[in-house]
Design a protein around this motif. Structure first.
Motif, PDB file in Angstrom:
ATOM      1  N   ALA A   1       0.827  -1.214   0.000  1.00 28.32           N
ATOM      2  CA  ALA A   1       0.000   0.000   0.000  1.00 28.32           C
ATOM      3  C   ALA A   1       0.861   1.263   0.000  1.00 28.32           C
ATOM      4  O   ALA A   1       0.666   2.148  -0.850  1.00 28.32           O
ATOM      5  CB  ALA A   1      -0.977  -0.015   1.178  1.00 28.32           C
TER       6      ALA A   1
ATOM      7  N   SER B   1      -0.237   5.874   4.536  1.00 30.42           N
ATOM      8  CA  SER B   1      -0.623   4.609   3.905  1.00 30.42           C
ATOM      9  C   SER B   1      -0.188   3.407   4.742  1.00 30.42           C
ATOM     10  O   SER B   1      -0.882   2.387   4.772  1.00 30.42           O
ATOM     11  CB  SER B   1      -0.070   4.527   2.482  1.00 30.42           C
ATOM     12  OG  SER B   1       1.312   4.759   2.467  1.00 30.42           O
TER      13      SER B   1
ATOM     14  N   ALA C   1      -2.747   3.123   7.497  1.00 28.08           N
ATOM     15  CA  ALA C   1      -3.991   2.559   6.961  1.00 28.08           C
ATOM     16  C   ALA C   1      -3.878   1.044   6.812  1.00 28.08           C
ATOM     17  O   ALA C   1      -4.806   0.296   7.168  1.00 28.08           O
ATOM     18  CB  ALA C   1      -4.317   3.208   5.619  1.00 28.08           C
TER      19      ALA C   1
ATOM     20  N   GLY D   1      -6.045  -1.636   8.964  1.00 29.52           N
ATOM     21  CA  GLY D   1      -6.884  -2.625   8.283  1.00 29.52           C
ATOM     22  C   GLY D   1      -6.564  -4.037   8.744  1.00 29.52           C
ATOM     23  O   GLY D   1      -7.463  -4.846   9.007  1.00 29.52           O
TER      24      GLY D   1
ATOM     25  N   ALA E   1     -14.027  -1.815   5.230  1.00 30.61           N
ATOM     26  CA  ALA E   1     -12.877  -1.255   4.512  1.00 30.61           C
ATOM     27  C   ALA E   1     -13.316  -0.407   3.330  1.00 30.61           C
ATOM     28  O   ALA E   1     -12.758   0.673   3.083  1.00 30.61           O
ATOM     29  CB  ALA E   1     -11.953  -2.379   4.051  1.00 30.61           C
ATOM     30  N   LEU E   2     -14.313  -0.860   2.595  1.00 30.40           N
ATOM     31  CA  LEU E   2     -14.819  -0.078   1.459  1.00 30.40           C
ATOM     32  C   LEU E   2     -15.465   1.217   1.936  1.00 30.40           C
ATOM     33  O   LEU E   2     -15.299   2.273   1.310  1.00 30.40           O
ATOM     34  CB  LEU E   2     -15.802  -0.907   0.632  1.00 30.40           C
ATOM     35  CG  LEU E   2     -15.171  -2.058  -0.156  1.00 30.40           C
ATOM     36  CD1 LEU E   2     -16.258  -2.939  -0.762  1.00 30.40           C
ATOM     37  CD2 LEU E   2     -14.222  -1.535  -1.217  1.00 30.40           C
TER      38      LEU E   2
ATOM     39  N   CYS F   1     -12.671   3.578   2.956  1.00 28.63           N
ATOM     40  CA  CYS F   1     -12.028   4.106   1.748  1.00 28.63           C
ATOM     41  C   CYS F   1     -12.878   5.216   1.129  1.00 28.63           C
ATOM     42  O   CYS F   1     -12.355   6.272   0.753  1.00 28.63           O
ATOM     43  CB  CYS F   1     -11.791   2.982   0.744  1.00 28.63           C
ATOM     44  SG  CYS F   1     -10.896   3.510  -0.728  1.00 28.63           S
TER      45      CYS F   1
ATOM     46  N   SER G   1     -12.685   8.269   3.252  1.00 24.48           N
ATOM     47  CA  SER G   1     -11.371   8.913   3.199  1.00 24.48           C
ATOM     48  C   SER G   1     -11.267   9.898   2.038  1.00 24.48           C
ATOM     49  O   SER G   1     -10.448  10.815   2.072  1.00 24.48           O
ATOM     50  CB  SER G   1     -10.260   7.871   3.100  1.00 24.48           C
ATOM     51  OG  SER G   1     -10.105   7.396   1.775  1.00 24.48           O
TER      52      SER G   1
ATOM     53  N   HIS H   1      -5.628   7.820  -2.545  1.00 23.98           N
ATOM     54  CA  HIS H   1      -6.546   7.174  -1.600  1.00 23.98           C
ATOM     55  C   HIS H   1      -7.136   5.905  -2.212  1.00 23.98           C
ATOM     56  O   HIS H   1      -7.231   4.876  -1.543  1.00 23.98           O
ATOM     57  CB  HIS H   1      -7.665   8.135  -1.206  1.00 23.98           C
ATOM     58  CG  HIS H   1      -7.265   9.115  -0.149  1.00 23.98           C
ATOM     59  ND1 HIS H   1      -7.859   9.150   1.089  1.00 23.98           N
ATOM     60  CD2 HIS H   1      -6.338  10.098  -0.137  1.00 23.98           C
ATOM     61  CE1 HIS H   1      -7.310  10.109   1.823  1.00 23.98           C
ATOM     62  NE2 HIS H   1      -6.380  10.696   1.091  1.00 23.98           N
ATOM     63  N   LEU H   2      -7.535   5.982  -3.467  1.00 23.78           N
ATOM     64  CA  LEU H   2      -8.133   4.822  -4.126  1.00 23.78           C
ATOM     65  C   LEU H   2      -7.118   3.699  -4.329  1.00 23.78           C
ATOM     66  O   LEU H   2      -7.454   2.520  -4.167  1.00 23.78           O
ATOM     67  CB  LEU H   2      -8.755   5.234  -5.459  1.00 23.78           C
ATOM     68  CG  LEU H   2      -9.980   6.132  -5.351  1.00 23.78           C
ATOM     69  CD1 LEU H   2     -10.430   6.600  -6.732  1.00 23.78           C
ATOM     70  CD2 LEU H   2     -11.122   5.427  -4.616  1.00 23.78           C
TER      71      LEU H   2
ATOM     72  N   GLY I   1      -6.487   2.137  -0.930  1.00 20.71           N
ATOM     73  CA  GLY I   1      -7.680   1.363  -0.576  1.00 20.71           C
ATOM     74  C   GLY I   1      -7.773   0.069  -1.365  1.00 20.71           C
ATOM     75  O   GLY I   1      -8.081  -0.989  -0.808  1.00 20.71           O
TER      76      GLY I   1
ATOM     77  N   VAL J   1      -7.778  -3.479   0.429  1.00 21.18           N
ATOM     78  CA  VAL J   1      -8.998  -4.302   0.344  1.00 21.18           C
ATOM     79  C   VAL J   1      -8.712  -5.614  -0.384  1.00 21.18           C
ATOM     80  O   VAL J   1      -9.070  -6.696   0.089  1.00 21.18           O
ATOM     81  CB  VAL J   1     -10.140  -3.526  -0.347  1.00 21.18           C
ATOM     82  CG1 VAL J   1     -11.303  -4.448  -0.664  1.00 21.18           C
ATOM     83  CG2 VAL J   1     -10.607  -2.377   0.553  1.00 21.18           C
TER      84      VAL J   1
END
Length: 125
Positions: free
Chosen positions: A15, A54, A57, A61, A83-84, A87, A90, A111-112, A115, A119
């Protein structure tokens, strides 16, 4: 090291690596200025901030997944939905505080990407 531990390690390290790749392409290569409004001024987003955010995050997670696996009856489903949602929430950060369209686009992309790595990397198959 078992397969699960390898997957978790790759995700938690992947990530930040993915986020730093986006940052490197956007800032030094493309010349985008990444800044956000902070209080009365602005703050530049550098590689250190990208790395720490990151990494936190990914670790958060993983921690949530570990707790859910211990106490929930359907941990993978609960974790993925949570988590979705995190995201998606965020994205409010860059959408509300980024300075300029280019900075907004790059920060949303970061961010995407983070995520997606978290995920997909931590979700049980």
């Amino acid at each position: 090291m078992n397969t699960s531990a390898k997957r978790i390690l790759c995700t938690v390290v992947g990530a930040p690596a993915a986020a730093l790749a986006v940052w490197a392409l956007a800032v030094p290569v493309a010349g985008t200025t990444l800044s956000v409004r902070m209080g009365a001024g602005t703050q530049q987003i550098g590689p250190g901030s990208v790395l720490v955010a990151s990494l936190v995050a990914g670790l958060a997670g993983w921690a949530l997944l570990a707790v859910l696996e211990r106490f929930a009856s359907r941990p993978a489903r609960i974790w993925t939905i949570t988590a979705l949602a995190v995201c998606a929430l965020s994205l409010l950060g860059p959408l509300g505080s980024a300075v300029g369209a280019a900075a907004t686009l790059v920060l949303v992309l970061m961010h995407l990407v983070v995520g997606a790595v978290i995920v997909l990397g931590l979700a049980r198959r």
